[in-house]
Design a protein around this motif. Structure first.
Motif, PDB file in Angstrom:
ATOM      1  N   MET A  77      30.398  70.626  12.854  1.00 53.02           N
ATOM      2  CA  MET A  77      29.319  70.454  13.817  1.00 53.02           C
ATOM      3  C   MET A  77      28.276  69.485  13.268  1.00 53.02           C
ATOM      4  N   LEU A  78      27.538  68.849  14.161  1.00 51.51           N
ATOM      5  CA  LEU A  78      26.461  67.934  13.775  1.00 51.51           C
ATOM      6  C   LEU A  78      25.370  68.035  14.822  1.00 51.51           C
ATOM      7  N   LYS A  79      24.161  68.241  14.355  1.00 46.23           N
ATOM      8  CA  LYS A  79      23.016  68.293  15.252  1.00 46.23           C
ATOM      9  C   LYS A  79      21.875  67.523  14.621  1.00 46.23           C
ATOM     10  N   VAL A  80      21.258  66.622  15.387  1.00 47.50           N
ATOM     11  CA  VAL A  80      20.130  65.827  14.902  1.00 47.50           C
ATOM     12  C   VAL A  80      18.925  66.133  15.780  1.00 47.50           C
ATOM     13  N   ILE A  81      17.886  66.700  15.168  1.00 45.81           N
ATOM     14  CA  ILE A  81      16.685  67.084  15.908  1.00 45.81           C
ATOM     15  C   ILE A  81      15.452  66.565  15.181  1.00 45.81           C
ATOM     16  N   SER A  82      14.354  66.474  15.897  1.00 41.57           N
ATOM     17  CA  SER A  82      13.102  66.003  15.295  1.00 41.57           C
ATOM     18  C   SER A  82      12.519  67.071  14.383  1.00 41.57           C
ATOM     19  N   HIS A  83      12.083  66.644  13.204  1.00 46.40           N
ATOM     20  CA  HIS A  83      11.388  67.554  12.288  1.00 46.40           C
ATOM     21  C   HIS A  83       9.971  67.778  12.804  1.00 46.40           C
ATOM     22  N   ASP A  84       9.421  68.954  12.541  1.00 51.91           N
ATOM     23  CA  ASP A  84       8.027  69.194  12.898  1.00 51.91           C
ATOM     24  C   ASP A  84       7.155  68.092  12.298  1.00 51.91           C
ATOM     25  N   PRO A  85       6.252  67.497  13.090  1.00 48.94           N
ATOM     26  CA  PRO A  85       5.425  66.392  12.572  1.00 48.94           C
ATOM     27  C   PRO A  85       4.637  66.803  11.331  1.00 48.94           C
ATOM     28  N   LYS A  86       4.824  66.058  10.264  1.00 56.59           N
ATOM     29  CA  LYS A  86       4.120  66.295   9.007  1.00 56.59           C
ATOM     30  C   LYS A  86       3.655  64.947   8.454  1.00 56.59           C
ATOM     31  N   PRO A  87       2.430  64.878   7.886  1.00 55.91           N
ATOM     32  CA  PRO A  87       1.942  63.610   7.313  1.00 55.91           C
ATOM     33  C   PRO A  87       2.649  63.286   6.006  1.00 55.91           C
ATOM     34  N   LEU A  88       2.483  62.052   5.567  1.00 60.15           N
ATOM     35  CA  LEU A  88       3.117  61.625   4.318  1.00 60.15           C
ATOM     36  C   LEU A  88       2.626  62.454   3.134  1.00 60.15           C
ATOM     37  N   SER A  89       1.372  62.888   3.165  1.00 61.97           N
ATOM     38  CA  SER A  89       0.865  63.709   2.063  1.00 61.97           C
ATOM     39  C   SER A  89       1.657  65.011   1.934  1.00 61.97           C
ATOM     40  N   TRP A  90       2.118  65.569   3.051  1.00 62.35           N
ATOM     41  CA  TRP A  90       2.933  66.798   3.013  1.00 62.35           C
ATOM     42  C   TRP A  90       4.292  66.519   2.388  1.00 62.35           C
ATOM     43  N   TRP A  91       4.895  65.409   2.779  1.00 65.85           N
ATOM     44  CA  TRP A  91       6.199  65.056   2.207  1.00 65.85           C
ATOM     45  C   TRP A  91       6.078  64.768   0.709  1.00 65.85           C
ATOM     46  N   TYR A  92       4.971  64.165   0.309  1.00 69.56           N
ATOM     47  CA  TYR A  92       4.751  63.908  -1.119  1.00 69.56           C
ATOM     48  C   TYR A  92       4.616  65.228  -1.883  1.00 69.56           C
ATOM     49  N   GLU A  93       3.956  66.179  -1.273  1.00 69.86           N
ATOM     50  CA  GLU A  93       3.822  67.484  -1.907  1.00 69.86           C
ATOM     51  C   GLU A  93       5.196  68.140  -2.096  1.00 69.86           C
ATOM     52  N   MET A 103      13.929  62.827  11.232  1.00 66.84           N
ATOM     53  CA  MET A 103      14.974  63.526  11.967  1.00 66.84           C
ATOM     54  C   MET A 103      15.717  64.467  11.031  1.00 66.84           C
ATOM     55  N   ASP A 104      15.815  65.730  11.442  1.00 62.28           N
ATOM     56  CA  ASP A 104      16.581  66.711  10.691  1.00 62.28           C
ATOM     57  C   ASP A 104      18.051  66.612  11.078  1.00 62.28           C
ATOM     58  N   VAL A 105      18.898  66.538  10.065  1.00 63.49           N
ATOM     59  CA  VAL A 105      20.331  66.507  10.290  1.00 63.49           C
ATOM     60  C   VAL A 105      20.891  67.866   9.882  1.00 63.49           C
ATOM     61  N   LEU A 106      21.465  68.562  10.840  1.00 63.21           N
ATOM     62  CA  LEU A 106      22.036  69.882  10.603  1.00 63.21           C
ATOM     63  C   LEU A 106      23.549  69.780  10.727  1.00 63.21           C
ATOM     64  N   THR A 107      24.241  69.992   9.638  1.00 60.58           N
ATOM     65  CA  THR A 107      25.697  69.899   9.655  1.00 60.58           C
ATOM     66  C   THR A 107      26.275  70.668   8.475  1.00 60.58           C
ATOM     67  N   ASP A 108      27.539  71.035   8.604  1.00 65.95           N
ATOM     68  CA  ASP A 108      28.259  71.649   7.489  1.00 65.95           C
ATOM     69  C   ASP A 108      29.423  70.774   7.046  1.00 65.95           C
ATOM     70  N   ASP A 109      29.407  69.513   7.521  1.00 70.25           N
ATOM     71  CA  ASP A 109      30.527  68.611   7.276  1.00 70.25           C
ATOM     72  C   ASP A 109      30.018  67.320   6.642  1.00 70.25           C
ATOM     73  N   GLU A 110      30.389  67.073   5.389  1.00 67.04           N
ATOM     74  CA  GLU A 110      29.941  65.863   4.700  1.00 67.04           C
ATOM     75  C   GLU A 110      30.421  64.599   5.399  1.00 67.04           C
ATOM     76  N   HIS A 111      31.610  64.628   5.991  1.00 73.88           N
ATOM     77  CA  HIS A 111      32.143  63.450   6.691  1.00 73.88           C
ATOM     78  C   HIS A 111      31.275  63.072   7.884  1.00 73.88           C
ATOM     79  N   LYS A 112      30.633  64.064   8.497  1.00 77.17           N
ATOM     80  CA  LYS A 112      29.727  63.765   9.600  1.00 77.17           C
ATOM     81  C   LYS A 112      28.512  62.969   9.101  1.00 77.17           C
ATOM     82  N   ILE A 113      28.071  63.290   7.901  1.00 78.45           N
ATOM     83  CA  ILE A 113      26.952  62.544   7.316  1.00 78.45           C
ATOM     84  C   ILE A 113      27.376  61.106   7.035  1.00 78.45           C
ATOM     85  N   GLU A 114      28.568  60.928   6.490  1.00 81.09           N
ATOM     86  CA  GLU A 114      29.076  59.581   6.218  1.00 81.09           C
ATOM     87  C   GLU A 114      29.193  58.781   7.509  1.00 81.09           C
ATOM     88  N   GLU A 115      29.666  59.424   8.557  1.00 77.39           N
ATOM     89  CA  GLU A 115      29.776  58.736   9.843  1.00 77.39           C
ATOM     90  C   GLU A 115      28.392  58.376  10.381  1.00 77.39           C
TER      91      GLU A 115
END
Length: 369
Positions: free
Chosen positions: A1-17, A141-153
């Motif tokens: 399976m592969l699902k791509v959804i928007s991550h909750d909006p977070k500023p760059l300072s949050w990602w740096y943390e 974008m959050d990528v939700l998958t259990d298949d590495e080949h889906k990520i490569e694709e």
């Protein structure tokens, strides 16, 4: 399976943390091979943020939402899928290891001297600007998958459109040269100073010429066939490198030297300078900036007078053929064959000779061009 959804909006300072807390895997096993960005390009991303330009989406595997042991052996909350270079550049800026480019200009306040500022210096002296970077909310974008080949694709699909832009054939060749050229044309010299038409990617053509000349460390024939051969040579070199090599070797070194020369050359010209209306003359100006930086302060005034002298030459030849300055006639004639190595070399020789005479033995003493 592969699902791509928007991550909750977070500023760059949050990602740096999250990065500081060790919650982001910046180099998962399925991360595609990508060459390390140059320092100039990485700092240019911060330039974009400070000047209110958008940046492309980031894609991350979100193991908070979907824990998959096989894909998350490092037990991190997130793993970067696409946007690694951009994300790392932002983190390095916050770390203080990536200063702004020397040529940085804040569009809303161009008189501010912010070149080479670090994040700490910006936060101390211009906290509002620092907060602009801290508070920027990227599209992740959050990528939700259990298949590495889906990520490569997903990698392939995200990047497959890069070459299909209607650009010149060379831009689609792959390998280091097209990628480097796309970096070089972001330099302020190309973005703000040149005046020639760029509708058919003529600026890419010029950047390739500068890169070739710099790589060979001397003038070369710069016809299309030679530029294509150069791009193919770089591609073969890259194909022969081990998979874990991320730098661009001699091609990256040549790129960095091009940046340095353009940093020196760019301030000598006005925005959309009429003296830069012809791409064919610029490799000669470039080489002068590289080899004779001592003459640069007089270059613009000299070229202004040289342009007038050539116009007078053309008019004089019509009225009194054969009486014009033969060296100036030669310079004008060679300017019609801009891609020949001999034309480049001889125009450079004449330019330096006449510019030296213009400057005179004492700085400030000028003679006719």
């Amino acid at each position: 399976m592969l699902k791509v959804i928007s991550h909750d909006p977070k500023p760059l300072s949050w990602w740096y943390e999250q990065y500081l807390l060790g919650r982001i895997n910046m180099a998962p096993a399925y991360q595609r091979r990508s060459y390390i960005w140059s320092t100039w390009k990485r700092a240019h991303l911060i330039d974009s943020l400070l000047n209110d330009f958008d940046v492309p989406k980031f894609y991350v595997a979100n193991f908070v939402e979907m824990h998959v042991q096989a894909l998350n052996k490092e037990r991190k909350s997130y793993a970067i899928i696409d946007g690694k270079q951009r994300m790392q550049a932002i983190f390095d800026f916050f770390d203080g290891t990536l200063p702004l480019n020397p040529s940085f200009v804040l569009d809303d306040a161009p008189d501010l001297k912010l070149g080479k500022f670090t994040y700490v210096e910006l936060k101390s002296k211009f906290p509002t600007l620092a907060r602009k970077v801290e508070g920027f909310v990227p599209t992740v974008m959050d990528v939700l998958t259990d298949d590495e080949h889906k990520i490569e694709e997903l990698f392939v699909r995200l990047n497959s459109g890069e070459a299909a832009t209607g650009a010149e054939k060379r831009n689609a060749m792959g390998g280091p040269v097209p990628a480097i050229v796309r970096e070089i044309v972001l330099h302020p010299f190309f973005q703000k100073k040149i005046r020639f038409d760029t509708k058919r990617m003529q600026e890419h053509n010029l950047a390739t010429k500068l890169l070739l000349i710099e790589y060979r460390q001397g003038f070369q024939d710069t016809k299309a066939a030679k530029l294509n051969e150069f791009a193919e040579e770089a591609k073969r070199w890259a194909d022969e490198q081990p998979e874990d090599r991320l730098d661009l070797g001699p091609f990256g070194a040549a790129r960095d030297r091009v940046y340095a020369v353009l940093d020196a050359l760019s301030p000598e010209f006005h925005e959309r300078d009429k003296l830069l209306s012809s791409a064919g003359q610029i490799p000669v100006y470039y080489w002068l900036a590289r080899e004779r930086p001592d003459l640069l302060p007089e270059l613009h005034d000299f070229l202004d007078e040289l342009t007038v002298a050539i116009k007078d030459l053309i008019a004089g030849e019509r009225l009194q053929p054969g009486r014009a300055d033969p060296e100036l006639v030669s310079y004008y004639t060679m300017s019609r064959t801009t891609n020949d190595q001999s034309s480049l070399e001889n125009r450079y020789r004449i330019l330096v000779k006449r510019l030296q005479a213009y400057v005179g033995p004492v700085r400030g003493r000028r003679r006719a061009v």
